[in-house]
Design an enzyme around this catalytic site. Structure first.
Site, PDB file in Angstrom:
ATOM      1  N   THR A  85       5.779 -13.156 -18.144  1.00  0.00           N
ATOM      2  CA  THR A  85       6.834 -12.629 -19.007  1.00  0.00           C
ATOM      3  C   THR A  85       8.156 -13.198 -18.493  1.00  0.00           C
ATOM      4  OG1 THR A  85       7.327 -10.740 -17.584  1.00  0.00           O
ATOM      5  CG2 THR A  85       5.551 -10.453 -19.198  1.00  0.00           C
TER       6      THR A  85
ATOM      7  N   LYS B 279      18.312  -7.087 -11.387  1.00  0.00           N
ATOM      8  CA  LYS B 279      18.399  -5.920 -10.500  1.00  0.00           C
ATOM      9  C   LYS B 279      19.688  -6.013  -9.685  1.00  0.00           C
ATOM     10  CE  LYS B 279      14.316  -4.618 -11.876  1.00  0.00           C
ATOM     11  NZ  LYS B 279      13.073  -5.118 -11.366  1.00  0.00           N
TER      12      LYS B 279
ATOM     13  N   LYS C 219       5.367   4.667 -15.235  1.00  0.00           N
ATOM     14  CA  LYS C 219       4.742   4.492 -13.921  1.00  0.00           C
ATOM     15  C   LYS C 219       4.031   5.785 -13.503  1.00  0.00           C
ATOM     16  CE  LYS C 219       4.860   1.394 -11.500  1.00  0.00           C
ATOM     17  NZ  LYS C 219       4.025   0.160 -11.379  1.00  0.00           N
TER      18      LYS C 219
ATOM     19  N   THR D 128       6.289   3.546  -7.669  1.00  0.00           N
ATOM     20  CA  THR D 128       7.711   3.675  -7.315  1.00  0.00           C
ATOM     21  C   THR D 128       8.070   5.111  -6.938  1.00  0.00           C
ATOM     22  OG1 THR D 128       9.901   3.636  -8.337  1.00  0.00           O
ATOM     23  CG2 THR D 128       8.077   3.885  -9.826  1.00  0.00           C
ATOM     24  N   ASP D 129       9.136   5.248  -6.160  1.00  0.00           N
ATOM     25  CA  ASP D 129       9.642   6.597  -5.843  1.00  0.00           C
ATOM     26  C   ASP D 129      10.284   7.250  -7.062  1.00  0.00           C
ATOM     27  OD1 ASP D 129      11.947   5.008  -5.988  1.00  0.00           O
ATOM     28  OD2 ASP D 129      12.721   5.577  -4.014  1.00  0.00           O
ATOM     29  N   GLU D 130      10.559   6.440  -8.105  1.00  0.00           N
ATOM     30  CA  GLU D 130      11.278   6.987  -9.264  1.00  0.00           C
ATOM     31  C   GLU D 130      10.455   8.031 -10.023  1.00  0.00           C
ATOM     32  OE1 GLU D 130      13.564   4.120 -11.492  1.00  0.00           O
ATOM     33  OE2 GLU D 130      13.655   2.774  -9.774  1.00  0.00           O
TER      34      GLU D 130
ATOM     35  N   TYR E 254      10.860   3.970 -17.943  1.00  0.00           N
ATOM     36  CA  TYR E 254      10.180   3.215 -16.882  1.00  0.00           C
ATOM     37  C   TYR E 254       9.433   4.165 -15.943  1.00  0.00           C
ATOM     38  CZ  TYR E 254       9.647   0.983 -12.303  1.00  0.00           C
ATOM     39  OH  TYR E 254       9.140   0.549 -11.100  1.00  0.00           O
TER      40      TYR E 254
HETATM   41  P1  NAD Z   1       8.839  -7.897 -11.614  1.00  0.00           P
HETATM   42  O1  NAD Z   1       9.397  -7.427 -12.908  1.00  0.00           O
HETATM   43  O2  NAD Z   1       9.640  -8.823 -10.755  1.00  0.00           O
HETATM   44  O3  NAD Z   1       7.442  -8.626 -11.858  1.00  0.00           O
HETATM   45  C1  NAD Z   1       6.479  -8.113 -12.719  1.00  0.00           C
HETATM   46  C2  NAD Z   1       5.437  -9.204 -12.936  1.00  0.00           C
HETATM   47  O4  NAD Z   1       4.404  -8.660 -13.778  1.00  0.00           O
HETATM   48  C3  NAD Z   1       5.966 -10.462 -13.615  1.00  0.00           C
HETATM   49  O5  NAD Z   1       5.513 -11.611 -12.929  1.00  0.00           O
HETATM   50  C4  NAD Z   1       5.374 -10.398 -15.016  1.00  0.00           C
HETATM   51  O6  NAD Z   1       5.153 -11.661 -15.590  1.00  0.00           O
HETATM   52  C5  NAD Z   1       4.079  -9.654 -14.755  1.00  0.00           C
HETATM   53  N1  NAD Z   1       3.565  -8.969 -15.947  1.00  0.00           N
HETATM   54  C6  NAD Z   1       4.244  -8.162 -16.784  1.00  0.00           C
HETATM   55  N2  NAD Z   1       3.436  -7.744 -17.767  1.00  0.00           N
HETATM   56  C7  NAD Z   1       2.206  -8.287 -17.528  1.00  0.00           C
HETATM   57  C8  NAD Z   1       0.958  -8.212 -18.185  1.00  0.00           C
HETATM   58  N3  NAD Z   1       0.789  -7.496 -19.298  1.00  0.00           N
HETATM   59  N4  NAD Z   1      -0.092  -8.874 -17.647  1.00  0.00           N
HETATM   60  C9  NAD Z   1       0.071  -9.615 -16.529  1.00  0.00           C
HETATM   61  N5  NAD Z   1       1.233  -9.734 -15.868  1.00  0.00           N
HETATM   62  C10 NAD Z   1       2.293  -9.068 -16.368  1.00  0.00           C
HETATM   63  O7  NAD Z   1       8.449  -6.579 -10.811  1.00  0.00           O
HETATM   64  P2  NAD Z   1       8.561  -6.260  -9.251  1.00  0.00           P
HETATM   65  O8  NAD Z   1       9.936  -5.849  -8.952  1.00  0.00           O
HETATM   66  O9  NAD Z   1       7.915  -7.359  -8.502  1.00  0.00           O
HETATM   67  O10 NAD Z   1       7.660  -4.949  -9.172  1.00  0.00           O
HETATM   68  C11 NAD Z   1       6.262  -5.053  -8.908  1.00  0.00           C
HETATM   69  C12 NAD Z   1       5.677  -3.652  -8.920  1.00  0.00           C
HETATM   70  O11 NAD Z   1       6.319  -2.870  -7.922  1.00  0.00           O
HETATM   71  C13 NAD Z   1       5.868  -2.914 -10.245  1.00  0.00           C
HETATM   72  O12 NAD Z   1       4.688  -2.209 -10.523  1.00  0.00           O
HETATM   73  C14 NAD Z   1       7.016  -1.960  -9.968  1.00  0.00           C
HETATM   74  O13 NAD Z   1       6.899  -0.801 -10.762  1.00  0.00           O
HETATM   75  C15 NAD Z   1       6.807  -1.674  -8.504  1.00  0.00           C
HETATM   76  N6  NAD Z   1       8.014  -1.318  -7.763  1.00  0.00           N
HETATM   77  C16 NAD Z   1       9.097  -2.168  -7.759  1.00  0.00           C
HETATM   78  C17 NAD Z   1      10.218  -1.835  -7.013  1.00  0.00           C
HETATM   79  C18 NAD Z   1      11.422  -2.762  -6.939  1.00  0.00           C
HETATM   80  O14 NAD Z   1      12.422  -2.406  -6.307  1.00  0.00           O
HETATM   81  N7  NAD Z   1      11.376  -3.946  -7.530  1.00  0.00           N
HETATM   82  C19 NAD Z   1      10.262  -0.644  -6.297  1.00  0.00           C
HETATM   83  C20 NAD Z   1       9.144   0.194  -6.333  1.00  0.00           C
HETATM   84  C21 NAD Z   1       8.032  -0.161  -7.055  1.00  0.00           C
HETATM   85  P1  TYD Z   2      18.317  -1.384 -10.104  1.00  0.00           P
HETATM   86  O1  TYD Z   2      18.397  -2.563  -9.198  1.00  0.00           O
HETATM   87  O2  TYD Z   2      18.278  -1.617 -11.580  1.00  0.00           O
HETATM   88  O3  TYD Z   2      17.081  -0.513  -9.623  1.00  0.00           O
HETATM   89  P2  TYD Z   2      16.650   1.009 -10.066  1.00  0.00           P
HETATM   90  O4  TYD Z   2      17.330   1.349 -11.333  1.00  0.00           O
HETATM   91  O5  TYD Z   2      15.178   0.860 -10.234  1.00  0.00           O
HETATM   92  O6  TYD Z   2      17.038   1.889  -8.915  1.00  0.00           O
HETATM   93  O7  TYD Z   2      19.569  -0.453  -9.817  1.00  0.00           O
HETATM   94  C1  TYD Z   2      19.841   0.039  -8.511  1.00  0.00           C
HETATM   95  C2  TYD Z   2      21.038   0.957  -8.617  1.00  0.00           C
HETATM   96  O8  TYD Z   2      22.165   0.166  -8.988  1.00  0.00           O
HETATM   97  C3  TYD Z   2      20.892   2.013  -9.685  1.00  0.00           C
HETATM   98  O9  TYD Z   2      21.551   3.208  -9.250  1.00  0.00           O
HETATM   99  C4  TYD Z   2      21.639   1.441 -10.872  1.00  0.00           C
HETATM  100  C5  TYD Z   2      22.729   0.622 -10.221  1.00  0.00           C
HETATM  101  N1  TYD Z   2      23.165  -0.563 -10.963  1.00  0.00           N
HETATM  102  C6  TYD Z   2      24.545  -0.773 -11.182  1.00  0.00           C
HETATM  103  O10 TYD Z   2      25.388   0.036 -10.768  1.00  0.00           O
HETATM  104  N2  TYD Z   2      24.913  -1.889 -11.873  1.00  0.00           N
HETATM  105  C7  TYD Z   2      24.019  -2.777 -12.345  1.00  0.00           C
HETATM  106  O11 TYD Z   2      24.442  -3.772 -13.005  1.00  0.00           O
HETATM  107  C8  TYD Z   2      22.626  -2.574 -12.099  1.00  0.00           C
HETATM  108  C9  TYD Z   2      21.592  -3.522 -12.608  1.00  0.00           C
HETATM  109  C10 TYD Z   2      22.246  -1.452 -11.392  1.00  0.00           C
END
Ligand code: NAD
Ligand code: TYD
Length: 365
Positions: free
Chosen positions: A43, A205, A170, A140-142, A166
């Site tokens: 994606t 992010k 999850k 996620t902790d969310e 979201y």
């Molecule tokens: P990301 O958005 O960077 O990557 C998601 C990946 O999933 C992408 O490579 C995308 O192509 C793939 N994908 C999406 N839909 C798909 C489908 N239908 N089939 C196959 N592949 C698909 O996400 P991330 O930040 O690497 O997060 C990974 C996991 O960790 C997620 O489950 C997220 O909920 C969890 N998580 C992320 C964070 C964070 O801070 N990023 C924190 C806690 C938990």
């Molecule tokens: P984000 O990286 O989107 O992660 P999550 O929403 O999963 O915690 O955001 C981290 C924190 O930063 C969240 O409190 C929202 C805030 N944020 C901003 O203030 N400005 C931004 O442009 C973005 C993307 C996030």
């Protein structure tokens, strides 16, 4: 994990995303004899370039495919004789879930359910269930909702109270994983972790968005008063936590993974600006680029993780200090412009334009 146990055969979903790609690098560096098959739909958030360094590794295979395609997943589980599935694939950005929740329901709930059905069909078929199989679900902790300033941190027994599409999607997927363990005996584990940062993170992010905007002299958008709190975990520490759970985690259990690093968003961005001031003193102070913008609807105020269970039961501690790992992350983005510059075209520009208005996006050059 004991390299003597190798070779293991892993299917990693979402391995071209931020955490998934870091996990694949982490794993093959430690267990080069293992087989790692990635399934990723590519994606907007998936990026094959994040896996470039291990494309030639003999144990690595990339399959572009959808986790909702149960037949494909069953075929991969069988033909690759997979015994460990690590499930990262998801729609992962809260703001996008507010703008368009449907994809989150499809991927995070239906996609996880398709994987569970495939794992059950292959690993628990007939009278010969595959011993030692594992379905690890990355969450996620969310899912626990939002904390007040003096509330205790989330533990594994905190009631679920997701607030965004979201986190609700999850939460639903976590419940399905739990149900497949209790009902069908699938060997599952779940990890709920805090906000990750590090290399290969898609620049929607907070941290990579602000790094790229700092590099380009663009505004740093902080929602609301900038005082929402997140716990920040360096992605390598997250991979280490998952490794521990795969190694010694008890099936059917959930483990929280945290960084012990609560920071307001303003503190995070000010720290980024401080690092940039030392790297580019001629542009200091970078904090002049901070802009307070309209708040996110339903914006959770505070997340904090109590990770005692993982620490005491599985002997895990995060290795990275926030300020140092943040500086490492900035250096990574500075030295990997060829990775992020192509992302700034097309879909990303549209998202940034529609979400923040023009002027906030780093430019594709
Ligand atoms: P990301 O958005 O960077 O990557 C998601 C990946 O999933 C992408 O490579 C995308 O192509 C793939 N994908 C999406 N839909 C798909 C489908 N239908 N089939 C196959 N592949 C698909 O996400 P991330 O930040 O690497 O997060 C990974 C996991 O960790 C997620 O489950 C997220 O909920 C969890 N998580 C992320 C964070 C964070 O801070 N990023 C924190 C806690 C938990
Ligand atoms: P984000 O990286 O989107 O992660 P999550 O929403 O999963 O915690 O955001 C981290 C924190 O930063 C969240 O409190 C929202 C805030 N944020 C901003 O203030 N400005 C931004 O442009 C973005 C993307 C996030």
């Amino acid at each position: 994990m004991d390299p003597e146990c190798s070779p293991r055969r892993l299917l990693v979903t979402g391995g071209a995303g931020f955490i998934g790609a870091n996990f694949v690098h982490y794993w093959l560096a430690r267990y080069p004899a293992d087989r790692v098959v990635v399934i990723d739909l590519l994606t907007y958030a998936g990026n094959r370039a994040s896996l470039a360094a291990i494309e030639e590794h003999p144990g690595f295979r990339f399959v572009q495919g959808d986790i909702r395609d149960q037949a494909l997943v069953e075929r991969l589980l069988r033909e690759e004789a997979i015994d460990i599935l690590v499930h990262f694939a998801a729609e992962s950005h809260v703001d996008r879930s507010i703008a368009g929740p449907d994809a989150f329901i499809d991927t995070n709930i239906l996609g996880t359910h398709a994987l569970l059905k495939a794992a059950r069909a292959v690993w628990l078929a007939g009278d010969a269930p595959l011993p030692g199989h594992r379905f690890h679900h990355v969450s996620t902790d969310e899912v626990y909702g939002s904390l007040g300033q003096s509330d205790p941190a989330f533990s594994e027994t905190t009631a679920y109270a997701p607030n965004s599409p979201y986190s609700a999607s999850k939460a639903a997927s976590d419940h399905l994983v739990r149900a497949y363990h209790h009902t069908y005996g699938l060997n599952t584990t779940i990890s709920n972790c805090s906000n990750n940062y590090g290399p290969y993170q898609f620049p929607e992010k907070l941290i990579p968005l602000c790094i790229l905007n700092l590099l380009e002299g663009k505004p740093l958008p902080l929602y609301g008063d900038g005082r929402n709190i997140r716990d920040w975990l360096y992605v390598e520490d997250h991979c280490h936590g998952i490794e521990r759970i795969l190694e010694r985690g008890r099936v059917g259990e959930t483990y929280n993974i945290g960084g012990d690093n609560e920071r307001t968003n303003l503190q995070v961005v000010e720290t980024l600006c401080g690092v940039m001031d030392t790297l580019r003193p001629e542009d200091a102070p970078h904090a002049r680029h901070i802009r307070f913008v309209k708040d996110r609807p339903g914006h959770d105020r505070r997340y904090a993780i109590a990770a005692d269970k993982l620490e005491y039961e599985l002997d895990y501690t995060p290795m990275h200090r926030f300020e140092e790992a943040l500086a490492t992350t900035i250096h990574w983005y500075i030295s990997h412009e060829t990775w992020w510059r192509p992302i700034l075209n097309g879909e990303y520009r549209e998202w940034v334009g529609s979400h923040y208005g023009s002027g906030c996006a780093a430019s594709p050059g």
